[in-house]
Motif scaffolding. Structure first.
Motif, PDB file in Angstrom:
ATOM      1  N   GLU A 140     -12.968   1.637   1.393  1.00 52.89           N
ATOM      2  CA  GLU A 140     -12.109   2.814   1.304  1.00 52.89           C
ATOM      3  C   GLU A 140     -11.383   3.071   2.624  1.00 52.89           C
ATOM      4  OE1 GLU A 140     -12.145   7.248  -0.633  1.00 52.89           O
ATOM      5  OE2 GLU A 140     -14.066   6.264  -0.232  1.00 52.89           O
ATOM      6  N   LEU A 198      -9.366   0.895  -4.857  1.00 53.02           N
ATOM      7  CA  LEU A 198      -8.134   0.119  -4.692  1.00 53.02           C
ATOM      8  C   LEU A 198      -6.962   0.776  -5.409  1.00 53.02           C
ATOM      9  CD1 LEU A 198      -9.639  -3.433  -5.304  1.00 53.02           C
ATOM     10  CD2 LEU A 198      -8.940  -2.501  -3.108  1.00 53.02           C
ATOM     11  N   ASN A 257       0.837  -1.189   0.000  1.00 52.14           N
ATOM     12  CA  ASN A 257       0.000   0.000   0.000  1.00 52.14           C
ATOM     13  C   ASN A 257       0.881   1.252   0.000  1.00 52.14           C
ATOM     14  OD1 ASN A 257      -1.624   2.269   1.212  1.00 52.14           O
ATOM     15  ND2 ASN A 257      -3.201   0.681   1.325  1.00 52.14           N
ATOM     16  N   THR A 302      -4.709   3.602  -3.658  1.00 52.55           N
ATOM     17  CA  THR A 302      -3.658   3.260  -2.688  1.00 52.55           C
ATOM     18  C   THR A 302      -2.800   2.092  -3.150  1.00 52.55           C
ATOM     19  OG1 THR A 302      -5.271   1.868  -1.516  1.00 52.55           O
ATOM     20  CG2 THR A 302      -4.943   4.117  -0.687  1.00 52.55           C
ATOM     21  N   CYS A 318      -8.492   0.605   2.920  1.00 55.69           N
ATOM     22  CA  CYS A 318      -7.409   0.964   2.000  1.00 55.69           C
ATOM     23  C   CYS A 318      -6.626   2.157   2.532  1.00 55.69           C
ATOM     24  CB  CYS A 318      -7.967   1.296   0.619  1.00 55.69           C
ATOM     25  SG  CYS A 318      -8.502  -0.128  -0.345  1.00 55.69           S
ATOM     26  N   GLN A 319      -7.334   3.164   2.994  1.00 53.82           N
ATOM     27  CA  GLN A 319      -6.680   4.368   3.509  1.00 53.82           C
ATOM     28  C   GLN A 319      -5.905   4.089   4.796  1.00 53.82           C
ATOM     29  OE1 GLN A 319      -6.440   7.500   2.111  1.00 53.82           O
ATOM     30  NE2 GLN A 319      -7.381   6.572   0.305  1.00 53.82           N
ATOM     31  N   MET A 356      -6.528  -7.129  -0.268  1.00 57.12           N
ATOM     32  CA  MET A 356      -7.895  -7.147   0.240  1.00 57.12           C
ATOM     33  C   MET A 356      -8.703  -8.223  -0.473  1.00 57.12           C
ATOM     34  SD  MET A 356     -10.470  -3.882   0.334  1.00 57.12           S
ATOM     35  CE  MET A 356      -9.430  -3.002   1.517  1.00 57.12           C
ATOM     36  N   THR A 384      -3.706  -0.936  -3.453  1.00 53.56           N
ATOM     37  CA  THR A 384      -4.040  -2.127  -2.677  1.00 53.56           C
ATOM     38  C   THR A 384      -4.356  -3.259  -3.641  1.00 53.56           C
ATOM     39  OG1 THR A 384      -4.925  -0.830  -0.831  1.00 53.56           O
ATOM     40  CG2 THR A 384      -5.665  -3.114  -1.010  1.00 53.56           C
TER      41      THR A 384
END
Length: 427
Positions: free
Chosen positions: A150, A215, A44, A218, A153-154, A160, A220
């Motif tokens: 979200e 996604l 990430n 970031t 991810c943040q 994920m 991810t």
């Protein structure tokens, strides 16, 4: 830009260089694999850590562990201990599957107490929060679900598991054909209940482009969750299993086109004779992206020993192209694992991964096996310990041996290795 988009632009990132060094490949090899989608690098943009791994074509098989709170055992301190054991035992990644009272705090602790790739399953938290705030999980909205995606991810999650490869057509097929174990995926069952109660399509499938944008922001890695995987060997390669794989392939193509790194989760219960076909179909239908195996459980009759059953299937799967093995612990199908279960699960799965990795003669796993063999012949205990997967166990076992030469087999007799050395003039 994601690692994939940078690779397609010809750029070699620091992460690609780190993977190249650890795997013994050129940075260009890693870049080209990432660009094509055959390799993913779970990292990430918002999370700083030093341990970086690559997963996918040509690379060593990697190992993943699981931890997390639940309503039955909401002990964050224990889960942090388990996480540290997972990393110390040699796993390359972990998934926080928490569904306890404070999922956000547990995730913060997971990320701050680890230096390996971190994964999660957003539908777990979305379902828990919907039940808490709206009375029932089925009252969850699509916005609730994407808001959790979200948020996670943040927070810095590197990969994920998102159960997008589940839709109404697939559930209709399952309803018509039937199974021994209809749905064994927790995320799959939560979404199935939501879909039937609300008579609506799965938002993670219907609004897949929305998911990809989140996604992508970031970088991810998307792990397409296997919501319809077989939960019994009798269900392996049935119509629902194969149709689910086709849906995953459809979504994989869209993720690759968007520049989102993607891997596909694979089934749990698969008999040995089905593994080559299951692997071939996945790679063919899902454009050679990495395959993340939830098993394979090669037999259904080993409660208390499912770590062994999973290692047998996992080694065979690795031989046929699996890229990422999720551990199974002795507590699988029995209850929540404790700290010792977690350690055993990682170490057993590492043995399975190593069994597949030694097939690449000349690679790190092969060289390590060869070094262990030579140290045994030389009775060099220090080198044996150095090359053992569980060094502490070997140290304890060697200390308990009475013969001075460090081998319990020969007793007072002459060691056959010495006899052979004399005969062949090597002594």
């Amino acid at each position: 830009m994601t690692q994939m988009l940078k690779a397609r632009a010809g750029k070699i990132t620091e992460e690609m260089e780190m993977v190249a060094i650890s795997e013994g490949f050129t940075p260009e090899f890693i870049r080209d694999g990432v660009a094509a989608g055959r390799i993913v690098i779970p990292k990430n943009k918002l999370r700083n850590r030093s341990k970086i791994c690559g997963i996918g074509g040509g690379l060593d098989v990697k190992v993943n562990g699981l931890m997390g709170t639940s309503g039955d055992r909401d002990d964050m301190e224990m889960e942090v201990k388990k996480l540290k054991i997972i990393e110390a035992a040699g796993a390359h990644g972990f998934m926080d599957l928490s569904m306890g009272a404070d999922i956000d705090t547990m995730r913060t602790l997971s990320l701050s107490n680890s230096n390996i790739a971190a994964g999660c399953v957003p539908v777990y938290q979305a379902a828990k929060e919907a039940a808490d705030k709206r009375g029932l999980m089925v009252n969850m909205t699509a916005d609730d679900l994407f808001s959790v995606v979200e948020k996670q991810c943040q927070a810095g999650m590197d990969f994920m598991a998102v159960h997008s490869a589940l839709n109404m057509d697939l559930l209709k097929i399952l309803k018509k054909t039937g199974r021994v174990a209809d749905i064994c995926s927790r995320g799959g069952s939560l979404l199935t209940g939501w879909m039937f109660h609300n008579d609506k399509e799965n938002p993670l499938y219907e609004q897949f482009d929305r998911l990809l944008e989140i996604l992508k922001a970031t970088d991810t890695v998307l792990s397409i969750g296997d919501a319809i995987r077989p939960g019994a060997n009798a269900d392996s390669l049935d119509q629902a299993h194969l149709r689910g794989l086709m849906v995953a392939g459809e979504l994989t193509k869209r993720a690759l086109a968007a520049g989102v790194q993607v891997m596909v989760e694979g089934p749990g219960h698969v008999p040995l004779n089905h593994i080559p076909s299951a692997m071939l179909l996945q790679k063919r239908l899902c454009f050679e992206v990495p395959y993340y195996i939830l098993g394979f459980l090669a037999t259904d009759v080993a409660p208390g020993y499912d770590n062994i059953s999973g290692a047998i299937g996992g080694a065979f799967a690795g031989m046929h192209g699996a890229d990422f093995l999720c551990y199974l612990t002795p507590a699988e199908h029995l209850g929540l694992p404790n700290e010792d279960d977690v350690r055993i699960g990682v170490e057993t799965t590492r043995i399975a991964a190593n069994a597949a990795n030694v097939l690449k003669r000349g690679g790190a796993a092969w060289n390590r096996d060869l070094a262990m063999s030579r140290s045994r012949v030389a009775r060099n205990q220090e080198e044996q310990v150095k090359n053992a997967i569980n060094q502490a166990n070997l140290i304890a076992a060697l200390a308990a041996q009475t013969p001075s030469h460090g081998c319990a087999v020969c007793g007072d007799s002459k060691c056959p290795a010495d006899v052979a050395a004399e005969f062949f003039g090597l002594a």
